[in-house]
Design a protein around this motif. Sequence first.
Motif, short mmCIF file in Angstrom:
data_model
loop_
_atom_site.label_atom_id
_atom_site.label_comp_id
_atom_site.label_asym_id
_atom_site.label_seq_id
_atom_site.Cartn_x
_atom_site.Cartn_y
_atom_site.Cartn_z
N LEU B 47 0.83 -1.19 0.00
CA LEU B 47 0.00 0.00 0.00
C LEU B 47 0.86 1.24 0.00
N ARG B 50 2.34 1.86 -3.36
CA ARG B 50 1.37 2.39 -4.31
C ARG B 50 1.09 3.86 -4.04
N VAL B 51 1.02 4.19 -2.78
CA VAL B 51 0.77 5.59 -2.46
C VAL B 51 1.93 6.44 -2.94
N HIS B 54 1.82 6.83 -6.60
CA HIS B 54 0.75 7.76 -6.92
C HIS B 54 1.20 9.19 -6.75
N LYS B 151 -6.65 12.36 -9.69
CA LYS B 151 -5.71 11.50 -8.98
C LYS B 151 -5.50 11.96 -7.55
N SER B 154 -7.95 10.33 -5.45
CA SER B 154 -7.57 8.94 -5.24
C SER B 154 -6.45 8.84 -4.23
N LEU B 155 -5.55 9.77 -4.32
CA LEU B 155 -4.44 9.77 -3.37
C LEU B 155 -4.97 9.98 -1.95
N GLN B 157 -7.69 9.04 -0.75
CA GLN B 157 -8.24 7.76 -0.27
C GLN B 157 -7.13 6.82 0.14
N GLY B 158 -6.12 6.80 -0.64
CA GLY B 158 -5.03 5.92 -0.32
C GLY B 158 -4.36 6.28 0.97
N LYS B 164 -4.97 4.38 8.32
CA LYS B 164 -5.74 3.41 9.09
C LYS B 164 -4.92 2.16 9.33
#
Lengths: 639, 229
Positions: B47, B50-51, B54, B151, B154-155, B157-158, B164
């Motif tokens: 994760l 990916r972040v 991004h 994007k 989306s970022l 959210q990531g 979390k």
Amino acid sequence: GAMMRKVILLLLLLCFTAHTRGKLHSPPAKPGLTSCRSPEKETFTCWWKPGSDGGLPTTHALYYRKESSETVYECPDYHTAGENSCFFNKNDTSIWVNYNITVVATNALGRAFSDPVEIDVVYIVKPNPPEKVTVTVMEDKGWPFLRVSWEPPHKADTRSGWITLIYELRVKLEEEIDWEMHLAGQQKMFNIFSLRSGGKYLVEVRCKPDHGFWSEWSSTSYIKVPDYFHREKSTWILITVFSTFTFLILMWLLHMNRHNLKHCILPPVPGPKIKGFDKQLLKNGKSNQIFSALVVPDFPPATSSNYEDFQVEYLEVYVRREQELVLEESKDLHNSCLKSESSTSDCDSGRGSCDSHTLLMAKCREAKEGERQTDRECSPMRTEAQRRLKDWEEEALNYAHAGIVSLEMSSGRVKTWPSVFSPLPRYSSSPLDQQSSLQMAKQLSLSTSSYLTQPGHSTKEALGQSYWDLCLSSKQPHLLNPPTPVCRELQAHSDVNISSIGHKRAPAGPRSPALHTTEYVEVQRVDNKDTLLLQPVVQGCGRMGGCFQMPHGEVYSKVKGVDSDNVLLLQREGMGEDRCPCVEQETNEVTGSCHKSCTVSTTQKPSGCIYTAVPVRDEMATMANGYVDTATMCTLHTC
Amino acid sequence: MHLVSVIQRGVWAVLLWPNLLASSVPLDCREEQGILSRCPSISQEKLLDRVIEHAELIYRVSEESCSLYEDMFIPLQFQRNQVGYACITKTLPVPSSKNEIQQISDKWLLHSVLMLVQSWIEPLVYLQTSLDRYNAAPEMLLNKTKWVSEKLISLEQGVVVLIKKMLDEGMLTINHSEQGLLQNGVQPQMLESVMRDYTLLSCFKKDAHKMEAFLKLLKCRQTDRYNCS
């Protein structure tokens, strides 16, 4: 009854249950989620396969749950992606969380849940095929090649780097089966070389993200390569044609010259080149015939310019028996002479017996007789002078001195040791002026040379025989060119191998033919062929009786023998102003004693004193009775 | 009859036994599983990667947009230098110096990133609308800015998911401060739309770079705590 009814019911129930699967209504079977795919990592679609619907209208619903969230959502879009599919748009797609998806089939009788599937959007990316694939034929220095270019699928956002795609293309000829794969990486263009002229090619492209699946192949592009001629091929054709021509020409030349080549590469084996040598005779195994065939008919040469100054009379030389026998077989003209003399020769080892005075005398007489015969027979070979010399010789024989050991050789008889001969001293009282000393010398030399050059050849002796007719005749001076008496003293000794004869001095001045039969022949020289050139000497020792006596000393030389080097050793006898030695046969000579030391005279008198050392054949035998003794050797030097 | 009913139920049970197993049991997740994986959640490292990726993309695109805008609308260099002090996110309690960054904890790093992201969502929407009003705005510029705004969401959210996961915090409410950053941050002399837009773009570019840097630092700290800077 009841039992049976229960059983029947049970059976019916079983039958029904068995039937239910195929025909009767039932809750739907469990559907299955076949695949979920995202074309650009921004949206994705899931497809399911429904199970049997149980005969009743069945609906399917897709429910999903986001990771670590219990909220269940239903598929937002069932239609965009077609039948039995669920389409998740951008807002619903998150790359940060996994999706838990389940499909539920529902009919009037029940529900069926499919197995849930976890989806990570990043890993299910399967892009669309590349678009706008173009293939063109381009040229590179006469060689064509294909340039394939394409674009990524329009949905994939490669521009921003959101998705990174790698491409792969495949090519094949129309008639082939197997494709040729090329990996192009991230580039959107590719060149294909090594094309077949005039071929038709098929090209397809596909792509794949970093983590994901290969896309489907793009639609096929067709391209036809134009015909082109290999520039290289034409060059090679030219080269081949030229080399073929050159090769053919070379072959033709070789063919024309094959004989020369054969001689060059495989030279013929030389055969024997002896004149008169007959291979057939050799094969037959008759050596005698072979050797006789080798006789050179005209050897020794009849005429020689060297001998022109000499007047030679006959010389008689004894020859050994065997040689005489061989001589008989010779084909020369002298054979007749030889044969006639064969009877008179005595070829025992103790040649001395022959050489004894008495024997000699006897032989001389016989020889003389034979000589006459031979003279008659060999008349064609002799000059008149020779004949006369012979007559004179006969006379001389009659007057043979006791002290003189002279071997008179009948004409045609040559007495020789292996290749050595010694001429008999001749006593000639007759004036020899007219005898051609030259001729005599020539004859002597010729015969000598014949012996010398062909040692052991009896034929030679035979040849010499004719010349060796010691027919010195002082009575025939006119026959000789220079009016010099020929004093010839030839010592023929069987025991002595004398390859050459020393100087023979012709006694100068006329002599009384009755008393002085000694004729001297001067050895003029020895040529390179070991030919003893004799010259009748006319000189100071011309006193008739003195030539053969010691007082002649200075002009005499006695053949003492032959040394190991085959050198004819002459002993110089006495002295005289005239230093021409002559070979003298002294009866009172003791074997092996040199009266005088040989005077080695390198100077030559113009009269032609010739000292020659002639190589003598191997055998040496001491003389007896005053003949040339090999024990005491004096070498003579050539003038 | 009792037996028959029992038998019936048994038969039904036999027939319907596959349905009893309909509910799936989540299995342990493995890193390398591909499609239809049974992993319940994406791992933390994945994760974070990916972040970061991004954020890198967003920065790159924003940089391209900015340079594109510059070339087209801001020809003079002196104008380009004026925007350095007018960024709207100045007021955010985001660490800006290197010292501060090194001292801040992971939690605050993440929260900073989230703040940044969240604060830029609205301005970008505004920027988009503003650019649409241009006459000669190139298509590419518009596309890029549009892409960036998407994007960014989306970022966000990531990052939320990341927080979390890493911090075991509950879902943070996306608290878009509607304080009107635009109104506060806009300088009076920047009424000209071009300059305003340009300011937005360049400021965003800087902040995007900041986000990326924070995230990378965070990653570095995950692997090697004491060698990161």
